[in-house]
Design an enzyme around this catalytic site. Structure first.
Site, PDB file in Angstrom:
ATOM      1  N   GLY A 207       1.145  -1.157   0.170  1.00  0.00           N
ATOM      2  CA  GLY A 207      -0.183   0.072  -0.331  1.00  0.00           C
ATOM      3  C   GLY A 207       0.976   0.691  -0.045  1.00  0.00           C
ATOM      4  N   GLY A 210       1.793   5.593   4.497  1.00  0.00           N
ATOM      5  CA  GLY A 210       0.652   5.872   5.436  1.00  0.00           C
ATOM      6  C   GLY A 210      -0.749   5.341   5.722  1.00  0.00           C
ATOM      7  N   THR A 211      -0.701   4.294   4.785  1.00  0.00           N
ATOM      8  CA  THR A 211      -1.886   3.967   4.935  1.00  0.00           C
ATOM      9  C   THR A 211      -2.080   2.704   6.139  1.00  0.00           C
ATOM     10  OG1 THR A 211      -0.711   1.778   3.663  1.00  0.00           O
ATOM     11  CG2 THR A 211      -2.697   3.269   2.729  1.00  0.00           C
ATOM     12  N   THR A 214       1.935  -0.638   9.486  1.00  0.00           N
ATOM     13  CA  THR A 214       3.289  -0.513  10.391  1.00  0.00           C
ATOM     14  C   THR A 214       1.543  -0.825  11.884  1.00  0.00           C
ATOM     15  OG1 THR A 214       5.069   0.137   9.870  1.00  0.00           O
ATOM     16  CG2 THR A 214       4.521  -0.143  11.959  1.00  0.00           C
ATOM     17  N   HIS A 373     -19.928   9.735 -11.290  1.00  0.00           N
ATOM     18  CA  HIS A 373     -19.098   8.699 -11.833  1.00  0.00           C
ATOM     19  C   HIS A 373     -19.171   7.854 -12.200  1.00  0.00           C
ATOM     20  CE1 HIS A 373     -14.058   9.010 -12.728  1.00  0.00           C
ATOM     21  NE2 HIS A 373     -14.875   7.556 -12.477  1.00  0.00           N
ATOM     22  N   GLU A 374     -19.619   6.497 -11.344  1.00  0.00           N
ATOM     23  CA  GLU A 374     -19.407   5.553 -11.118  1.00  0.00           C
ATOM     24  C   GLU A 374     -20.494   5.311 -12.639  1.00  0.00           C
ATOM     25  OE1 GLU A 374     -17.827   3.494 -11.468  1.00  0.00           O
ATOM     26  OE2 GLU A 374     -16.100   4.685 -10.292  1.00  0.00           O
ATOM     27  N   ASP A 449      -9.050   6.157 -15.178  1.00  0.00           N
ATOM     28  CA  ASP A 449      -9.532   6.133 -16.199  1.00  0.00           C
ATOM     29  C   ASP A 449      -8.736   6.873 -17.428  1.00  0.00           C
ATOM     30  OD1 ASP A 449     -11.262   4.591 -15.022  1.00  0.00           O
ATOM     31  OD2 ASP A 449     -12.471   7.735 -14.559  1.00  0.00           O
TER      32      ASP A 449
END
Length: 603
Positions: A207, A210-211, A214, A373-374, A449
Site C-alpha cells: 500500500g 501512510g495507509t 505498521t 462518476h460511476e 481512467d
C-alpha cells in the site's frame, strides 16, 4: 535500574565529600599562619616582654601559638617531629614556661583526626582510581558494542500488554478480515494443526505510505497477544560484509525463542530488491542479506509458530524468490481509505474527545462525486452498441478503487475491432465527463481512467494499425530493464515528425471519445441524476435494477438539480451545464466540437 542508581549516587557522594574537605581545609587555615619554630619562640618573648599572656598548644605533629586571650587572637602554627621536646626547647631559649604569661598545654592525639588525615591523604588516590574505573567501563562498553555489531536491532513489544488492537485501526476493513485468520492461528494453533491446515509463513502488506501497514501489523500482535518484533529493512544493510546476514540470523533466533510471535519488516524493498539489478555485481552485502532471509524463511520448523509480516509500497521490484509459495505468497492490499473508511478513521480519532452535537463526521460530497462518476460510466456503456451489458454499479470501495462499474461480456472475446475500442474509450471517459457536467470540475478520481484511455489510444496507433494517418505500422520497441526497477523502457525507432503525428492521432482519438461521452450524458442528464440519487442511497445497483431505472419514464424537471448541490451557490448553473460557461471551466480537458455544441443548443 537500581545498580545504575547506586553507581550514580556514589559518584555524586565522592564529589560532595571532596568539596566539603576542600572548603574545610581552606576555612580552617584562613585565620592560622604557618611559620617555623624560631618565629614562634621569638613572638613568645616579644609578648612576655609586653606583658601579654599567650597559649602554646603542643600536639603530635605541630605546635600552635595563640597570641592573646581574645576570641580573634592571632594563631601561628609550626610543624614538629616526634623527637620535639617543648620544655627543653623553651628552656634552652630562655623562656620560663612556668610563668603566668605563658600557658603550656598538651593536646592528646585524636583517633578521629588520625583517620581524617588518612582519608585526606587517600582522596587523590580515590579520585584517580574512580577516573580509571570510569575509563575502563567506557572502553568495555565500546567493546560490547563492537561485539554486538552483528546483533539484531529489532524492537520487541510484549504481547501481554497490547497497546494496539483492531479497534484502533479503521479504514482497512478488508485487510482486517484477511488478517483475522492469522490472529486465530496465533491464538489457537492446535485447531489448525488438527485439521492439517498450514498457515502462510510470510504475509506482504502492500500500500501507499501512510495507509497503516505498521499499525495493522501491531494490531495483529495485540489481538493475538503475542510478542512483536519490529525492524526496518534498511537496518539490515551496513557497509561491512556479512553484518546484515548476521543480524537476520540473530533476529530469527530471537523470534524462535519467543514463539509464537510476529516478525515485522518495514520497507522490505530496501533489502529485498530483485537480485542482479545492481551495478556492483551479484555478491554485494544487500544480496547476501536477502539470501539469508530466504534461507531463514525456508528453515522454519513446521511447529514453529513464527509469522513474518513485511510492508512495502513497491511490490513490483521485489525479488521473485521472496514472493514464491512458502514465503510471502499472500499479499494484503492497504489502499487509501474510501469514504466509509475516512469516516471510520475520524470516529477513531474523535473517541473520548468532546464534540459539539451539531458536528457531523460524514463525508457526503465525495460519496456523491463517486456515484455520479460511476453512473457516467454505466450510462455511456448502456447507450453504445459495441460495449458489454452493465452487470453492476457500486460505490462501495473494493481494493484500490473507490467504486466500480462492472461490464459482463456475453461471449468469449479474443479479438477487438476498432469500433469496439472507440466505444470502450468513450465508456472509460464517462466518469470524467459526468463529474464535469454535474459539478463543473473534475477530480483525481478519473486519473486511472485517463491512464487507460491514453494507453489504449496509443496502442491503437502504434501497435494495432487502427490509424488511417499512420497506417499499419508497429512503432517503438519495449525492453524490460531491471536496472530501472523493472520499469519498461522504449527504444524509439521512428522520427520526430512521426512522433508528432502519433501524438496528434492519439489526441484526436481521445477527443472524439470524449465528445461521444459528453453528447450521451448531456442528452441523458436527467436520467443520470435520477440513477445517481438512487445509487447514493443503496450504494450498489445490480444489472437488472439499473436497466429498470434506465427504462423508467421521468419528467425533465423531476430531477433538475442533484440533492448534493441543492441550496449551494451557483448550483443550478453547474447542474444544468450551461454551454459556454461550463466549457470555459479550467477542468474541461477536451473541447466539444462545434457540431455537438450546435446539436445541444437545438435540444
Amino acid at each position: 535500574m537500581s545498580g545504575k542508581w547506586v553507581r550514580t549516587s556514589f559518584f555524586f557522594l565522592l564529589i560532595v565529600v571532596a568539596i566539603v574537605l576542600v572548603v574545610f581545609f581552606f576555612h580552617s587555615s584562613s585565620d592560622t599562619k604557618s611559620v617555623n619554630v624560631s618565629t614562634i619562640l621569638a613572638d613568645i618573648k616579644t609578648d612576655m616582654n609586653s606583658n601579654q599572656k599567650d597559649t602554646l598548644t603542643v600536639s603530635n605533629d605541630n605546635i600552635t601559638l595563640t597570641r592573646g586571650q581574645s576570641p580573634n587572637a592571632e594563631r601561628e602554627v609550626a610543624n614538629i617531629n616526634d623527637t620535639f621536646d617543648a620544655t627543653k626547647v623553651l628552656k634552652d631559649n630562655g623562656i620560663d614556661y612556668t610563668s603566668r604569661l605563658l600557658v603550656l598545654q598538651y593536646e592528646p592525639p585524636s583517633a578521629l583526626g588520625a583517620w581524617f588525615n588518612i582519608l585526606i591523604s587517600f582522596i587523590p588516590f580515590l579520585l584517580i582510581g574512580g577516573l580509571l574505573i570510569f575509563m575502563m567501563r567506557q572502553a568495555q562498553g565500546s567493546n560490547n558494542q563492537a561485539l554486538s555489531f552483528g546483533k539484531s536491532r529489532a524492537r520487541m513489544f510484549m504481547g501481554n500488554k497490547p497497546t494496539v488492537t483492531f479497534a484502533d485501526v479503521a479504514g482497512v476493513e478488508e485487510a482486517k478480515q484477511e488478517l483475522q485468520e492469522i490472529v486465530e492461528f496465533l491464538k489457537y494453533p492446535e485447531k489448525f494443526v488438527a485439521l492439517g491446515a498450514r498457515i502462510p509463513k510470510g504475509l506482504l502488506l502492500v500500500g501507499p505510505p501512510g495507509t497503516g501497514k505498521t499499525l495493522i501489523s501491531r494490531a495483529v500482535a495485540g489481538e493475538a497477544g503475542v510478542p512483536f518484533f519490529s525492524i526496518s529493512g534498511s537496518e539490515f544493510v551496513e557497509m561491512f560484509v556479512g553484518v546484515g546476514a548476521s543480524r537476520v540470523r540473530d533476529l530469527f533466533d530471537q523470534a524462535k525463542r519467543n514463539s509464537p510471535c510476529i516478525v515485522f519488516v518495514d520497507e522490505i524493498d530496501a533489502v529485498g530488491r530483485q537480485r542482479g539489478a545492481g551495478l556492483g555485481g551479484s555478491h554485494d552485502e544487500r544480496e547476501q542479506t536477502l539470501n539469508q532471509i530466504l534461507v531463514e524463511m525456508d528453515g522454519f520448523d513446521t511447529n514453529t509458530n513464527v509469522i513474518v509480516i513485511a510492508a512495502t509500497n513497491r511490490p513490483d521490484i521485489l525479488d521473485p524468490a521472496l514472493l514464491r509459495p512458502g514465503r510471502f505468497d499472500r499479499q494484503v492490499v492497504l489502499d487509501r481509505p474510501d469514504i466509509r473508511g475516512r469516516t471510520a478513521i475520524l470516529r477513531v480519532h474523535a473517541k473520548n474527545k468532546p464534540l459539539d452535537k451539531n458536528i457531523s463526521l460524514e463525508v457526503e460530497r465525495e460519496k456523491a462525486i463517486t456515484a455520479y462518476h460511476e453512473v457516467g460510466h454505466a450510462l455511456v456503456a448502456r447507450m453504445l452498441p459495441n460495449t458489454d451489458p452493465v452487470h453492476k454499479v457500486s460505490i462501495v470501495a473494493r481494493g484500490q478503487a473507490g467504486g466500480f462499474t462492472m461490464l459482463l461480456p456475453t461471449e468469449d472475446r479474443y479479438l477487438w475491432s476498432k469500433p469496439q475500442f472507440e466505444d470502450m474509450l468513450a465508456y472509460v471517459l464517462g466518469g470524467h465527463v459526468a463529474e464535469l457536467l454535474i459539478f463543473g470540475e473534475v477530480t483525481t478520481g478519473a486519473s486511472n481512467d485517463i491512464e487507460r484511455v491514453t494507453k489504449i489510444a496509443r496502442s491503437m496507433v502504434t501497435e494495432y494499425g487502427m490509424s488511417s494517418r499512420i497506417g499499419p505500422m508497429s512503432l517503438g520497441h519495449k525492453d524490460e530493464l531491471v536496472f530501472l526497477g523493472r520499469d519498461f523502457g522504449e527504444q524509439r525507432n521512428y522520427s520526430e515528425e512521426t512522433a508528432r503525428e502519433v501524438d496528434e492521432e492519439v489526441r484526436r482519438i481521445i477527443s472524439e471519445a470524449f465528445e461521444k461521452a459528453y453528447h450521451i450524458l448531456q442528452q441523458n442528464k436527467t436520467r443520470m441524476i435520477m440513477i445517481s440519487e438512487r445509487l447514493i442511497k443503496e450504494e450498489t445497483l445490480e444489472g437488472p435494477l439499473f436497466e429498470s431505472l434506465f427504462n423508467q419514464p421521468i419528467m425533465d424537471d423531476q430531477y433538475d438539480t442533484p440533492s448534493i448541490l441543492a441550496g449551494m451557490p451557483n448550483a443550478n448553473g453547474a447542474a444544468k451545464g450551461e454551454q459556454g460557461k461550463l466549457l470555459s471551466e479550467p477542468g474541461m480537458t477536451w473541447p466539444v466540437t462545434q457540431q455537438f455544441q450546435q446539436s445541444q443548443g437545438n435540444e
